[in-house]
Design a protein around this motif. Structure first.
Motif, PDB file in Angstrom:
ATOM      1  N   LEU A  60       0.851  -1.184   0.000  1.00 45.93           N
ATOM      2  CA  LEU A  60       0.000   0.000   0.000  1.00 45.93           C
ATOM      3  C   LEU A  60       0.889   1.237   0.000  1.00 45.93           C
ATOM      4  O   LEU A  60       1.880   1.293   0.731  1.00 45.93           O
ATOM      5  CB  LEU A  60      -0.902   0.018   1.236  1.00 45.93           C
ATOM      6  N   ARG A 103       0.778   4.284   1.124  1.00 44.63           N
ATOM      7  CA  ARG A 103       1.054   5.047   2.350  1.00 44.63           C
ATOM      8  C   ARG A 103       2.154   4.404   3.178  1.00 44.63           C
ATOM      9  O   ARG A 103       3.074   5.082   3.632  1.00 44.63           O
ATOM     10  CB  ARG A 103      -0.220   5.143   3.182  1.00 44.63           C
ATOM     11  N   HIS A 104       2.097   3.101   3.352  1.00 43.73           N
ATOM     12  CA  HIS A 104       3.052   2.452   4.256  1.00 43.73           C
ATOM     13  C   HIS A 104       4.410   2.280   3.607  1.00 43.73           C
ATOM     14  O   HIS A 104       5.452   2.385   4.266  1.00 43.73           O
ATOM     15  CB  HIS A 104       2.481   1.114   4.725  1.00 43.73           C
ATOM     16  N   VAL A 137      -0.047  -3.222  13.021  1.00 42.51           N
ATOM     17  CA  VAL A 137      -0.609  -1.879  13.055  1.00 42.51           C
ATOM     18  C   VAL A 137      -0.024  -1.090  14.222  1.00 42.51           C
ATOM     19  O   VAL A 137       0.369   0.072  14.082  1.00 42.51           O
ATOM     20  CB  VAL A 137      -2.144  -1.930  13.147  1.00 42.51           C
ATOM     21  N   MET A 182       3.669  -0.253  13.433  1.00 43.57           N
ATOM     22  CA  MET A 182       3.813   0.743  12.373  1.00 43.57           C
ATOM     23  C   MET A 182       3.424   2.124  12.858  1.00 43.57           C
ATOM     24  O   MET A 182       3.965   3.121  12.412  1.00 43.57           O
ATOM     25  CB  MET A 182       2.945   0.351  11.165  1.00 43.57           C
ATOM     26  N   ALA A 183       2.468   2.178  13.766  1.00 44.40           N
ATOM     27  CA  ALA A 183       2.049   3.479  14.261  1.00 44.40           C
ATOM     28  C   ALA A 183       3.146   4.129  15.086  1.00 44.40           C
ATOM     29  O   ALA A 183       3.266   5.347  15.109  1.00 44.40           O
ATOM     30  CB  ALA A 183       0.777   3.339  15.085  1.00 44.40           C
ATOM     31  N   ARG A 223     -12.641   3.312   2.354  1.00 43.68           N
ATOM     32  CA  ARG A 223     -11.250   2.983   2.077  1.00 43.68           C
ATOM     33  C   ARG A 223     -10.792   1.780   2.899  1.00 43.68           C
ATOM     34  O   ARG A 223      -9.681   1.755   3.420  1.00 43.68           O
ATOM     35  CB  ARG A 223     -10.367   4.186   2.396  1.00 43.68           C
ATOM     36  N   PHE A 246      -9.763  -1.170   2.385  1.00 46.57           N
ATOM     37  CA  PHE A 246      -8.520  -1.870   2.066  1.00 46.57           C
ATOM     38  C   PHE A 246      -7.321  -0.954   2.176  1.00 46.57           C
ATOM     39  O   PHE A 246      -6.284  -1.319   2.704  1.00 46.57           O
ATOM     40  CB  PHE A 246      -8.594  -2.490   0.674  1.00 46.57           C
ATOM     41  N   LYS A 247      -7.498   0.299   1.666  1.00 45.16           N
ATOM     42  CA  LYS A 247      -6.371   1.234   1.730  1.00 45.16           C
ATOM     43  C   LYS A 247      -6.007   1.554   3.173  1.00 45.16           C
ATOM     44  O   LYS A 247      -4.849   1.764   3.498  1.00 45.16           O
ATOM     45  CB  LYS A 247      -6.729   2.538   1.012  1.00 45.16           C
ATOM     46  N   ASP A 248      -7.022   1.623   4.034  1.00 42.14           N
ATOM     47  CA  ASP A 248      -6.779   2.013   5.425  1.00 42.14           C
ATOM     48  C   ASP A 248      -6.629   0.814   6.339  1.00 42.14           C
ATOM     49  O   ASP A 248      -6.683   0.960   7.553  1.00 42.14           O
ATOM     50  CB  ASP A 248      -7.942   2.877   5.931  1.00 42.14           C
ATOM     51  N   PHE A 249      -6.462  -0.352   5.769  1.00 39.49           N
ATOM     52  CA  PHE A 249      -6.486  -1.582   6.560  1.00 39.49           C
ATOM     53  C   PHE A 249      -5.482  -1.545   7.703  1.00 39.49           C
ATOM     54  O   PHE A 249      -5.772  -1.959   8.814  1.00 39.49           O
ATOM     55  CB  PHE A 249      -6.181  -2.760   5.636  1.00 39.49           C
ATOM     56  N   PHE A 250      -4.261  -1.060   7.422  1.00 40.62           N
ATOM     57  CA  PHE A 250      -3.206  -1.091   8.440  1.00 40.62           C
ATOM     58  C   PHE A 250      -2.948   0.288   9.031  1.00 40.62           C
ATOM     59  O   PHE A 250      -1.939   0.511   9.665  1.00 40.62           O
ATOM     60  CB  PHE A 250      -1.900  -1.602   7.827  1.00 40.62           C
ATOM     61  N   THR A 251      -3.893   1.226   8.783  1.00 37.89           N
ATOM     62  CA  THR A 251      -3.602   2.605   9.142  1.00 37.89           C
ATOM     63  C   THR A 251      -3.978   2.903  10.572  1.00 37.89           C
ATOM     64  O   THR A 251      -5.104   2.644  10.993  1.00 37.89           O
ATOM     65  CB  THR A 251      -4.393   3.555   8.227  1.00 37.89           C
ATOM     66  N   PHE A 252      -3.022   3.450  11.303  1.00 42.25           N
ATOM     67  CA  PHE A 252      -3.355   4.011  12.605  1.00 42.25           C
ATOM     68  C   PHE A 252      -2.435   5.191  12.852  1.00 42.25           C
ATOM     69  O   PHE A 252      -1.224   5.019  12.923  1.00 42.25           O
ATOM     70  CB  PHE A 252      -3.214   2.976  13.721  1.00 42.25           C
TER      71      PHE A 252
END
Lengths: 105, 550
Positions: free
Chosen positions: A20, A22-23, A80, A83-84, B178, B180-186
């Protein structure tokens, strides 16, 4: 056996997360090429799927499926959280877990 | 999960968002309570163990002469209770340190138990450890979780809340564009954004668990919630339900005495045959109509170590013999007597209650349960964080008042319930062991503390209320091991030293929850010290985007 499953799930999900934009950007500073994205997904998803095999080996088919879903959840939450707080750390953790799993086996 | 374009009309996602917000909010407090108590209920046995206090009594005997014990049990029953239509013998009851127990039904139909000395066959009264406390223990959490400690009405309310949860889950997924795009987002420390990220992460990452736990929870009570099929097939009322039960469990039909006498065959030999057939050691033997030609001898297998069983369903093996020692009925471990629907129900029940997979699965359920609890808590807090920044006006003139109520309910539901749970453990140690009906007082303290927390949340301003309750929660959780030391002389380190993982686990978990509360308290206090004094949410002009949530 379950540590192996967690290691596989974690590495697989880490690769998928890097696919992805962003990451990947958080880690490398640039956007990934489409070849990189495809490659990471092609490697990551099968690894995460493969995590079901040690679970089934440890117990039975039905319980193995449930355990696998639990491993995916646990690996995803770990990923998660890491990564944060420290974007570089999760990538290092992958090989560490793999070594640990190999040692345990 | 992609939404096909045909469904993606201009109103659909918005209406799903509306549904998610309101179905979610109005049930969030109740569901938070159901989830938190359910998560604690995973470990209701260790909590029981900690609350009863005292170290376990005699160590379990290792060498067991099963045949001799069966013979002694049989002799005792023939001597003392020859006229009873049902005898039951447990040669090595591992709930009681491998004691030899016999059971029968007394004149009132109550199940009665006796302890026999394994060497002489004489009855004796077991000595209760002095420190044992009468307590509902972890069972309060179980009982509250599935019926709010309120009987059948509570069961229905929980079922309604569960349906609301499923609605919120599905509508949440549809709304989460979003996903899938935000799946790992924190992204931490970003105020409302962080609360939303946390809400999404907690929900999406544990999504398989959430659907499973909600659906299986309803499925367990299916026959209570959907009585129509039983009424249609078996007739109404108790008669219909009794007929259904015997159809479902043919083994529950007791044989009728024929009047002809017959000797009881050698139980030891039957037990060996049973073990070969079932692949499980024999844990219990029941004899219906003993001494009669129509007698039935049923041998029940003991499940292996919880974690080693290869199937999800919890049923143990059973094999029934008649007076001639021939097999009349057999149920292999994991099977049920009455077909696929019955098996499905058993599997769903076992899935919900983590009846398989041992300690690993229990911990997975505990962590996923906490994730679900966090999903609801962050959702409720997010609702108000968003509206502190931007007044929504959903209730017209009554909006500000409604927001105030919602703020108070948030505090009472989240930290208030936490205080009630830890207060329950404190009450257990503080209420004297000799007080009559002390278990009722413990339960009263649970609800009283919760009510006080609600009152406190209504009287104090929202952010003050959060600060004070978080602080109290941190103190009570962190000091629990000290309380244990002061009241029973036992504590965490000595518990670990003697290998009592259950009691030590309870205290360690309490320390972890306390640390979480402490960190939240510190984060909120830091935020309050950085921003201007909190204003009521009437004016939306002040930008509070750098303010992190509590």
């Amino acid at each position: 056996m379950l540590i192996l499953s967690f290691a596989l799930a974690y590495s697989g999900l880490a690769m998928v997360s890097l696919s992805l934009q962003r990451h990947y950007r958080d880690l490398r500073g640039v956007l990934p090429s489409s070849a990189m994205v495809r490659g990471l997904r092609l490697a990551g998803y099968p690894l995460a799927m493969a995590a079901i095999l040690p679970c089934i080996a440890a117990c039975s088919l039905t319980i193995g499926i449930v355990l696998w879903l639990g491993m995916l959840t646990g690996a995803a939450v770990t990923l998660v959280a890491l990564m944060a707080w420290k974007p570089r750390l999760p990538v290092l953790l992958g090989p560490v877990l793999a070594c640990l799993a190999g040692y345990v086996l | 999960m992609t939404i096909r374009p045909a469904l993606q009309g201009p109103g659909f996602r918005q209406s799903m968002a509306w549904l998610h917000t309101w179905a979610g909010l109005w049930f969030s407090w109740l569901l938070f309570a159901i989830f938190l108590t359910g998560t604690l209920a995973v470990f209701h046995d260790p909590i029981n163990h900690w609350m009863k206090g005292g170290v376990s009594t005699a160590a379990a005997e290792r060498t067991i002469d099963r045949d001799r014990r069966l013979a002694l049990g049989l002799a005792y029953m023939a001597r003392e209770h020859a006229d009873r239509p049902m005898w039951e013998i447990w040669p090595a009851n591992d709930d009681e340190g491998n004691a030899l127990n016999v059971f029968w039904k007394d004149d009132q139909g109550h199940y009665t138990k006796a302890w026999l000395d394994p060497s002489t066959g004489q009855e004796y009264k077991p000595v209760k450890a002095v420190q044992m406390r009468e307590t509902l223990g972890g069972h309060l959490f179980v009982d509250f979780h599935y019926r709010l400690h309120a009987g059948l009405a509570g069961l229905w309310i929980v079922a309604a809340a569960t349906v609301a949860m499923l609605v919120a889950l599905v509508s949440g997924i549809v709304t989460h564009k979003r996903i899938f795009k935000d799946f790992f987002t924190f992204r931490p420390a970003k105020g409302q954004r962080s609360w939303l990220d946390g809400h999404n992460a907690a929900a999406v990452l544990s999504l398989p668990f959430q659907f499973m736990i909600a659906f299986s929870g309803i499925a367990i009570s299916a026959l209570t919630l959907f009585p129509a099929p039983i009424i249609a097939h078996y007739g109404p009322g108790d008669a219909g339900r009794a007929a259904f039960r015997t159809d479902r469990l043919p083994a529950s039909i007791r044989p009728v005495a024929s009047g002809k006498t017959a000797g009881i065959p050698d139980l030891g030999q039957l037990a060996r045959r049973a073990e070969v057939q079932l692949g499980q050691p024999v844990s219990a033997v029941t004899i219906d109509q003993p001494g009669d030609a129509a007698m039935r001898i049923a041998m029940y297998g003991a499940g292996e170590e919880h974690g080693a069983r290869p199937h999800i369903s919890r049923t143990t093996g059973m094999i029934a013999f008649d007076a001639d020692s021939s097999v009349t009925d057999i149920r292999r471990p994991g099977e049920v007597a009455a077909g696929a629907a019955s098996l499905t129900n058993e599997i769903l029940s076992s899935l919900h209650m983590a009846g398989f997979g041992g300690i690993v699965v229990k911990w997975i359920y505990f962590l996923c349960g906490l994730a679900g609890t966090a999903m609801m808590g962050t959702g409720a807090v997010l609702f108000m964080v968003k509206r502190r920044n931007r007044h929504g006006g959903e209730f017209g003139a009554a909006t500000a008042r409604t927001y105030r109520v919602i703020e108070a309910l948030n505090v009472a539901a989240i930290t208030g319930l936490g205080l009630a749970c830890i207060g329950y453990l404190w009450a257990n140690r503080l209420i004297p062991a000799s007080l009559a009906h002390r278990e009722l007082w413990e339960v009263r303290m649970f609800f009283a503390i919760w009510a006080i927390a609600l009152a406190h949340a209504c009287l104090r301003s929202p952010l003050r209320a959060w600060l004070e309750q978080l602080a109290a929660l941190a103190v009570f959780c962190l000091v629990l091991p000290v309380l244990n030391l002061a009241t029973t002389g036992d504590q965490l380190v000595s518990g670990l030293w003697r290998g009592d993982a259950e009691a030590a686990g309870v205290e360690l978990a309490s320390l972890m929850f306390g640390s979480g509360a402490l960190l939240s308290f510190m984060a909120l206090r830091h935020k309050l010290s950085m921003s201007p004094s909190p204003r009521k949410c009437k004016t939306a002009s002040v930008k509070r985007s750098e303010v992190s949530g509590c």
